[in-house]
Design a protein around this motif. Structure first.
Motif, PDB file in Angstrom:
ATOM      1  N   LYS A 167      35.554   7.982  50.127  1.00 43.57           N
ATOM      2  CA  LYS A 167      34.167   7.529  50.140  1.00 43.57           C
ATOM      3  C   LYS A 167      33.242   8.466  49.366  1.00 43.57           C
ATOM      4  O   LYS A 167      33.348   9.692  49.490  1.00 43.57           O
ATOM      5  CB  LYS A 167      33.651   7.416  51.581  1.00 43.57           C
ATOM      6  N   GLU A 168      32.355   7.868  48.614  1.00 44.99           N
ATOM      7  CA  GLU A 168      31.220   8.601  48.059  1.00 44.99           C
ATOM      8  C   GLU A 168      30.060   8.372  49.024  1.00 44.99           C
ATOM      9  O   GLU A 168      29.589   7.245  49.174  1.00 44.99           O
ATOM     10  CB  GLU A 168      30.871   8.085  46.665  1.00 44.99           C
ATOM     11  N   GLU A 169      29.632   9.435  49.691  1.00 46.16           N
ATOM     12  CA  GLU A 169      28.544   9.323  50.663  1.00 46.16           C
ATOM     13  C   GLU A 169      27.258   9.844  50.023  1.00 46.16           C
ATOM     14  O   GLU A 169      27.213  10.970  49.529  1.00 46.16           O
ATOM     15  CB  GLU A 169      28.880  10.101  51.932  1.00 46.16           C
ATOM     16  N   ILE A 170      26.237   9.005  50.054  1.00 46.54           N
ATOM     17  CA  ILE A 170      24.964   9.336  49.417  1.00 46.54           C
ATOM     18  C   ILE A 170      23.963   9.630  50.521  1.00 46.54           C
ATOM     19  O   ILE A 170      23.652   8.770  51.358  1.00 46.54           O
ATOM     20  CB  ILE A 170      24.467   8.183  48.522  1.00 46.54           C
ATOM     21  N   LEU A 171      23.478  10.865  50.546  1.00 49.86           N
ATOM     22  CA  LEU A 171      22.553  11.324  51.572  1.00 49.86           C
ATOM     23  C   LEU A 171      21.204  11.646  50.954  1.00 49.86           C
ATOM     24  O   LEU A 171      21.085  11.822  49.742  1.00 49.86           O
ATOM     25  CB  LEU A 171      23.095  12.581  52.260  1.00 49.86           C
ATOM     26  N   ARG A 172      20.205  11.745  51.797  1.00 52.71           N
ATOM     27  CA  ARG A 172      18.891  12.181  51.337  1.00 52.71           C
ATOM     28  C   ARG A 172      18.966  13.635  50.872  1.00 52.71           C
ATOM     29  O   ARG A 172      19.644  14.461  51.484  1.00 52.71           O
ATOM     30  CB  ARG A 172      17.889  12.054  52.487  1.00 52.71           C
ATOM     31  N   GLY A 173      18.282  13.942  49.775  1.00 54.81           N
ATOM     32  CA  GLY A 173      18.228  15.312  49.285  1.00 54.81           C
ATOM     33  C   GLY A 173      17.166  16.118  50.015  1.00 54.81           C
ATOM     34  O   GLY A 173      16.800  15.815  51.156  1.00 54.81           O
ATOM     35  N   ASP A 174      16.648  17.125  49.364  1.00 55.40           N
ATOM     36  CA  ASP A 174      15.666  18.010  50.004  1.00 55.40           C
ATOM     37  C   ASP A 174      14.305  17.361  50.190  1.00 55.40           C
ATOM     38  O   ASP A 174      13.534  17.761  51.061  1.00 55.40           O
ATOM     39  CB  ASP A 174      15.504  19.298  49.187  1.00 55.40           C
ATOM     40  N   GLY A 175      13.989  16.374  49.374  1.00 53.38           N
ATOM     41  CA  GLY A 175      12.684  15.729  49.477  1.00 53.38           C
ATOM     42  C   GLY A 175      12.806  14.224  49.513  1.00 53.38           C
ATOM     43  O   GLY A 175      13.891  13.657  49.321  1.00 53.38           O
ATOM     44  N   LEU A 176      11.696  13.530  49.790  1.00 52.32           N
ATOM     45  CA  LEU A 176      11.695  12.079  49.804  1.00 52.32           C
ATOM     46  C   LEU A 176      12.034  11.541  48.417  1.00 52.32           C
ATOM     47  O   LEU A 176      11.607  12.081  47.398  1.00 52.32           O
ATOM     48  CB  LEU A 176      10.328  11.554  50.228  1.00 52.32           C
ATOM     49  N   GLY A 177      12.811  10.467  48.391  1.00 52.24           N
ATOM     50  CA  GLY A 177      13.151   9.844  47.125  1.00 52.24           C
ATOM     51  C   GLY A 177      14.200  10.584  46.334  1.00 52.24           C
ATOM     52  O   GLY A 177      14.312  10.409  45.119  1.00 52.24           O
TER      53      GLY A 177
END
Length: 275
Positions: A122-132
């Motif tokens: 799986k490639e899991e895409i998470l939120r980074g350090d900031g919004l967007g």
């Protein structure tokens, strides 16, 4: 963007603040906001109005010194529930989850030959350090279905390697005990509600759901809004659709900024360490 040929799934995840998540009205409010956002962004959302909430227990196994965690390995058990009743069979997953695709890909989670398993990278895409923003982690999984609950494995590293030979590479004493992370009282009660399907393009349709983790009924500790889809030979080159899913994920963070919880993954909360 070009997806690695070994990736079988893409999964987008956002942690949700726990307050009020055990109230149906809050979930309906969140679901309606997502529906309105989809209409505004011209993303088809086939909303499920009468979906059934699934319940299960979730817990993790590791050594007292957390040798699995130190090697980016996660051993998770899911027990299905019907109301108060726990099923006699459970799902066992062994995975290597890292920030480096090649490291995850090189790990072999397969159980011994006689045991059937579903394999997923799986490639899991998470939120980074900031919004967007976003960041990626990669999860190489072997999923065992219908494992007898009373016969998962004994409580030593040696017995566990009889299920998963690859764990022999972790050089620890065979008699090292394996136990539930945080103790038996650290089991999580998860309520999972399907919200609907998101259409990003031909062959790229994502299942969207919200999972609520609780210590017990009425005690939410975190929520997770996720949407995911399979990657196969038919849609792997659907670059426009994959990019559209990425853009949707980034913009959805801004739309749901008041709902979002700071953190990486639910597993990290159980271990009390970032991932």
């Amino acid at each position: 963007m070009k997806l690695h040929p070994s990736i079988t799934n893409r999964e987008f995840k956002l942690l949700i603040k726990p307050q009020g998540l055990d109230r149906r009205s809050q979930i309906e409010k969140l679901s309606q906001q997502i529906l309105n956002f989809c209409h505004k962004n011209k993303v088809e959302f086939f909303h499920l109005d009468n979906a059934t909430t699934g319940l299960r227990n979730i817990y993790f196994w590791d050594t007292p010194g957390e040798h699995f965690r130190q090697n980016n390995i996660i051993l998770r058990v899911r027990e299905s529930r019907q109301n108060v009743w726990v099923d006699d069979f459970c799902e066992v997953t062994l995975k290597c989850r890292t920030h480096d695709l090649e490291d995850s890909f090189k790990f072999d989670p397969k159980p011994k030959k006689k045991i059937k398993a579903r394999l997923r990278l799986k490639e899991e895409i998470l939120r980074g350090d900031g919004l967007g923003t976003k960041r990626l982690i990669y999860s190489n999984n072997a999923i065992l279905d219908a494992v007898p609950l009373d016969n998962i494995f004994e409580r030593t590293h040696a017995s566990l390697t009889e299920f998963f030979p690859t764990l022999k590479k972790i050089l620890i004493d065979k008699k090292t005990p394996i136990r539930i992370v945080g103790g038996s009282t650290n089991k999580i009660l998860e309520a999972c509600l399907p919200l609907g399907n998101l259409q990003f393009g031909a062959g790229v349709q994502a299942h969207c759901d919200i999972a609520i983790w609780m210590k017990s009924v009425g005690e939410p500790i975190v929520g997770e809004l996720a949407f995911s889809y399979r990657v196969n030979d038919e849609n792997r080159e659907a670059i426009k659709a994959h990019k559209r899913a990425d853009k949707f994920f980034k913009n959805l963070q801004i739309e749901l900024k008041d709902w979002l919880e700071i953190g990486s993954t639910k597993t990290a909360l159980v271990y009390g360490k970032p991932e």
